[in-house]
Design an enzyme around this catalytic site. Structure first.
Site, PDB file in Angstrom:
ATOM      1  N   GLY A  45      14.032   6.008   5.381  1.00 20.98           N
ATOM      2  CA  GLY A  45      12.477   5.693   5.272  1.00 20.98           C
ATOM      3  C   GLY A  45      12.014   4.631   6.059  1.00 20.98           C
ATOM      4  O   GLY A  45      13.044   3.592   6.045  1.00 20.98           O
ATOM      5  N   CYS A  90      16.993  -1.397   1.415  1.00 25.13           N
ATOM      6  CA  CYS A  90      15.881  -1.512   2.088  1.00 25.13           C
ATOM      7  C   CYS A  90      16.048  -2.156   3.604  1.00 25.13           C
ATOM      8  O   CYS A  90      16.739  -3.313   3.515  1.00 25.13           O
ATOM      9  CB  CYS A  90      14.707  -2.149   1.427  1.00 25.13           C
ATOM     10  SG  CYS A  90      13.134  -2.274   2.405  1.00 25.13           S
ATOM     11  N   LEU A  91      15.488  -1.601   4.630  1.00 30.20           N
ATOM     12  CA  LEU A  91      15.882  -2.080   6.059  1.00 30.20           C
ATOM     13  C   LEU A  91      15.424  -3.499   6.048  1.00 30.20           C
ATOM     14  O   LEU A  91      15.849  -4.361   6.751  1.00 30.20           O
ATOM     15  CB  LEU A  91      15.353  -1.357   7.148  1.00 30.20           C
ATOM     16  CG  LEU A  91      15.963   0.082   7.365  1.00 30.20           C
ATOM     17  CD1 LEU A  91      15.039   0.875   8.312  1.00 30.20           C
ATOM     18  CD2 LEU A  91      17.454   0.248   7.548  1.00 30.20           C
ATOM     19  N   GLU A 133       8.672   4.197  -0.226  1.00 30.52           N
ATOM     20  CA  GLU A 133       7.938   3.856   0.940  1.00 30.52           C
ATOM     21  C   GLU A 133       6.292   3.868   0.674  1.00 30.52           C
ATOM     22  O   GLU A 133       5.740   2.916   1.410  1.00 30.52           O
ATOM     23  CB  GLU A 133       7.936   5.119   2.015  1.00 30.52           C
ATOM     24  CG  GLU A 133       9.570   5.402   2.559  1.00 30.52           C
ATOM     25  CD  GLU A 133      10.249   3.827   3.079  1.00 30.52           C
ATOM     26  OE1 GLU A 133       9.685   3.151   3.536  1.00 30.52           O
ATOM     27  OE2 GLU A 133      11.260   4.053   2.747  1.00 30.52           O
ATOM     28  N   HIS A 136       5.642   0.325  -0.117  1.00 34.06           N
ATOM     29  CA  HIS A 136       5.637  -0.605   1.103  1.00 34.06           C
ATOM     30  C   HIS A 136       4.237  -0.671   1.425  1.00 34.06           C
ATOM     31  O   HIS A 136       3.770  -1.623   1.762  1.00 34.06           O
ATOM     32  CB  HIS A 136       6.468  -0.001   2.183  1.00 34.06           C
ATOM     33  CG  HIS A 136       7.958  -0.804   2.211  1.00 34.06           C
ATOM     34  ND1 HIS A 136       8.003  -1.865   2.186  1.00 34.06           N
ATOM     35  CD2 HIS A 136       9.193  -0.101   2.206  1.00 34.06           C
ATOM     36  CE1 HIS A 136       9.519  -1.955   2.330  1.00 34.06           C
ATOM     37  NE2 HIS A 136      10.160  -1.178   2.357  1.00 34.06           N
TER      38      HIS A 136
END
Ligand code: CO
Length: 167
Positions: A45, A90-91, A133, A136
């Protein structure tokens, strides 16, 4: 185009993200770039603020088994049911993993790239990624919700234990 990922701490991640009012050629290109960026970084995501764009757009793609690619424009959670605790990363937080409580099932609405309003109901892992997501896009980060940190070297053991419990 593959974008660099915005890494925490950076206030781009917690700013307000504007609603999309029009599907433009730029937005279509951005959706393509977001998918490419997510895949290049081995993510499932990616939210627009994570590539420095403060708009209500996210992409999710786990696998074909989980419905393939979802391009979420102005997504909203309509219904949440049940609870489930599982591991997340989480990236924007390299090397940080932890267990987070989420709804087990969510019904979401969003606009797709054709501008059609869609509704999807998801459970388990897909529901978890949708919730991560969509948060975010509200400027919220999963680290605020971590119950227990799991060290990267212990992730395999965590999943092995989960599988034992499911048997
Ligand atoms: Co994230």
């Amino acid at each position: 185009m593959i974008y660099p990922i915005v890494i925490y701490p950076n206030n781009i991640l917690t700013r307000e993200n504007k609603q999309v009012n029009e599907i433009t050629d730029e937005l279509i290109d951005l959706l393509d770039d977001m998918r490419e960026t997510m895949k290049a970084h081995d993510g499932v995501g990616l939210a627009a603020p994570q590539i420095g764009k403060n708009i209500q757009v996210a992409v999710v793609e786990i696998s074909d088994e989980f419905g393939g690619l979802f391009e979420l424009i102005n997504p909203e959670i309509l219904i949440s049911e049940g609870t489930d605790i599982d591991l997340e990363g989480c990236l924007s937080f390299p090397e940080i993993y932890g267990t987070v409580e989420r709804a087990e099932t969510v019904k979401i609405s969003y606009y797709d790239r054709e501008g059609d309003q869609m509704e999807v109901t998801a459970s388990g892992y897909l529901a978890r990624v949708f919730q991560h997501e969509i948060e975010h896009l509200a400027g919220k980060l999963f680290t605020e919700k971590i119950i227990e940190r799991i060290a990267p070297e212990n992730i395999e053991a965590y999943y092995a234990e989960e599988e034992d419990q499911d048997d």
